[in-house]
Design a protein around this motif. Structure first.
Motif, PDB file in Angstrom:
ATOM      1  N   GLN B 112       0.823  -1.210   0.000  1.00  0.00           N
ATOM      2  CA  GLN B 112       0.000   0.000   0.000  1.00  0.00           C
ATOM      3  C   GLN B 112       0.853   1.253   0.000  1.00  0.00           C
ATOM      4  OE1 GLN B 112      -3.128  -0.101   2.854  1.00  0.00           O
ATOM      5  NE2 GLN B 112      -3.697  -2.188   2.322  1.00  0.00           N
ATOM      6  N   LEU B 113       2.084   1.105   0.479  1.00  0.00           N
ATOM      7  CA  LEU B 113       2.961   2.285   0.517  1.00  0.00           C
ATOM      8  C   LEU B 113       3.481   2.661  -0.863  1.00  0.00           C
ATOM      9  CD1 LEU B 113       4.919   1.850   3.810  1.00  0.00           C
ATOM     10  CD2 LEU B 113       3.269   3.570   3.229  1.00  0.00           C
ATOM     11  N   ILE B 114       3.164   1.855  -1.887  1.00  0.00           N
ATOM     12  CA  ILE B 114       3.545   2.246  -3.251  1.00  0.00           C
ATOM     13  C   ILE B 114       2.933   3.606  -3.588  1.00  0.00           C
ATOM     14  CG2 ILE B 114       3.325   1.607  -5.689  1.00  0.00           C
ATOM     15  CD1 ILE B 114       3.430  -1.249  -4.925  1.00  0.00           C
ATOM     16  N   VAL B 115       1.803   3.915  -2.949  1.00  0.00           N
ATOM     17  CA  VAL B 115       1.147   5.209  -3.189  1.00  0.00           C
ATOM     18  C   VAL B 115       2.116   6.372  -3.059  1.00  0.00           C
ATOM     19  CG1 VAL B 115      -0.587   6.804  -2.340  1.00  0.00           C
ATOM     20  CG2 VAL B 115      -1.058   4.388  -2.361  1.00  0.00           C
ATOM     21  N   VAL B 116       2.949   6.325  -2.019  1.00  0.00           N
ATOM     22  CA  VAL B 116       3.785   7.483  -1.760  1.00  0.00           C
ATOM     23  C   VAL B 116       5.164   7.366  -2.402  1.00  0.00           C
ATOM     24  CG1 VAL B 116       2.726   8.407   0.297  1.00  0.00           C
ATOM     25  CG2 VAL B 116       4.214   6.447   0.473  1.00  0.00           C
TER      26      VAL B 116
END
Lengths: 193, 219
Positions: B112-116
């Motif tokens: 989910q941290l791919i977002v940032v």
């Protein structure tokens, strides 16, 4: 120590599972930052501040999404709500407390999309922390982040003195220094269990 | 990003692709976007999953951003891009969870941290919102492949040194003592630092060589 106690949550986020050194979160500002102790302290304060905001937002978003049974929208909501809240707080600060805004303001928009902030919100919901526990987690993570920023800034000031070979005068040297620091922090692993 | 200008020698598309993969490799040359990914590159499979997930999000988000570029007013660029990227990441997150629960558990929150990831947002803001769908998707593929390559370099080295195995197959025989620290967080810093050093040394060497040739020709 009870793993739900506030002290444990604080210390865990601050030292045992330090965001920078054991989870590589938010290392962009720390690689890009110039070696200056004063900047490091300010940056650390700003991150802690934003983390507290993010933690409050995350609790609210989680409650709302659980109520509406829309948990799969969590990520999208986190990203938007945190970015929005940080901008809102920035505007408020600018109006109400120009001094504080002067100290923290320049980094605020940068930090809103930092991985450490989003990770804090995600970990908090993963561990199902209550509101108070979330705050302790945010403060601990912020304190840990500041601690590492200050240590690295201090090391950088020292590193400017000896003549490192030109090849290493880039991110490479800071990464290796961070690796050694991370090795030192691994000594804390398991404390409190 | 002024990556498109230098295309005289090779055909346009190939040059763009290779540029992102090698010359401006986001992970190894510019050290960009490593934050959320370093933690999970302790094995080859994890690195591959993470790289492919990022590649998918990067390419699709570039295409969508580029498609919508004439409809979205400038004031809401950032928010629109964030929502597009977050939607794609949610899709990837659910897909990985369905395909391989084991890898999903290993990667955890970091998908989910791919977002940032700064590469993706940077690409959407700096490139895709200004160029055609084909160009931005192509450029994104190059950057994404380069990023995957960088992650594989990290994951491969860390797995081989940290466990003495490569994708489950032992490499060194029984007398090899695994260098466990390489699979732990400090190893990530050391290996990335090492790669950066090696690449900047290599660039310096080749740079000197070509500079020497030019000097000779001038003389």
């Amino acid at each position: 120590m009870n793993s739900d106690s506030l002290t444990f949550i604080f210390l865990n986020a601050c030292i045992m599972n330090n965001f920078v050194l054991s989870m590589f979160l938010g290392i962009c500002p720390f690689i890009g930052m110039q070696g200056n102790l004063k900047t490091a302290v300010r940056m650390g304060m700003t991150v802690t501040f934003v983390m507290v905001i993010a933690s409050i937002c995350a609790t609210a978003v989680n409650l709302l999404l659980a109520y509406l049974h829309l948990e799969y929208l969590r990520l999208i909501c986190f990203v938007c709500v945190i970015a929005g809240a940080v901008q809102l707080v920035e505007m408020l600060l600018k109006k109400k407390s120009p001094a504080l805004h002067g100290a923290l303001g320049i980094y605020l928009p940068l930090i809103a999309t930092n991985s450490a902030i989003l990770a804090l919100a995600l970990f908090q919901s993963l561990n199902q922390y209550s509101f108070i526990q979330g705050l302790a987690y945010a403060l601990g993570a912020g304190a840990g982040f500041s601690l590492v920023l200050v240590i690295i800034a201090g090391l950088r000031e020292r590193l400017a003195l000896p003549g490192a070979p030109d090849v290493g005068r880039s991110a490479a040297l800071s990464l290796i220094v961070a690796g050694i620091l991370s090795l030192a922090f691994m000594g804390f692993a398991g404390v409190g269990y | 990003m002024s990556t498109v200008t230098n295309t005289a020698a090779a055909p346009y598309s190939l040059a763009t692709l290779l540029n992102g993969m090698w010359k401006e490799n986001p992970g190894l040359v510019i050290a960009l976007g490593m934050c959320p990914t370093l933690a999970v590159t302790n094995s080859f499979v994890n690195a591959l999953t993470m790289g492919l997930a990022t590649l998918f999000v990067l390419v699709v988000s570039s295409a969508v951003v580029s498609l919508l570029r004439s409809f979205v007013p400038t004031q809401v660029h950032l928010v629109t891009h964030l929502v597009i990227i977050a939607t794609l990441v949610t899709i990837v997150d659910i897909a990985i969870g369905a395909i391989s629960p084991q890898v999903y558990r290993a990667l955890g929150v970091f998908i989910q941290l791919i977002v940032v990831n700064c590469i993706i947002l940077g690409h959407a803001q700096g490139y895709a919102s200004k160029s055609t769908v084909y160009r931005s998707a192509l450029n994104a593929s190059g950057t994404g492949l380069g990023f995957t390559l960088a992650l594989l370099c990290l994951g491969g080295v860390r797995e081989v040194l940290g466990t003495g195995e490569f994708m489950g197959a032992p490499l060194f025989g029984e007398r090899f003592e695994p260098w466990a620290v390489m699979a732990l967080p400090p190893g990530g810093f050391f290996v990335l630092g090492g790669w950066l050093l090696a690449i900047s040394w290599w660039k310096r060497r080749t740079g000197k060589k070509s500079a020497g040739v030019e000097q000779k020709q001038a003389a």
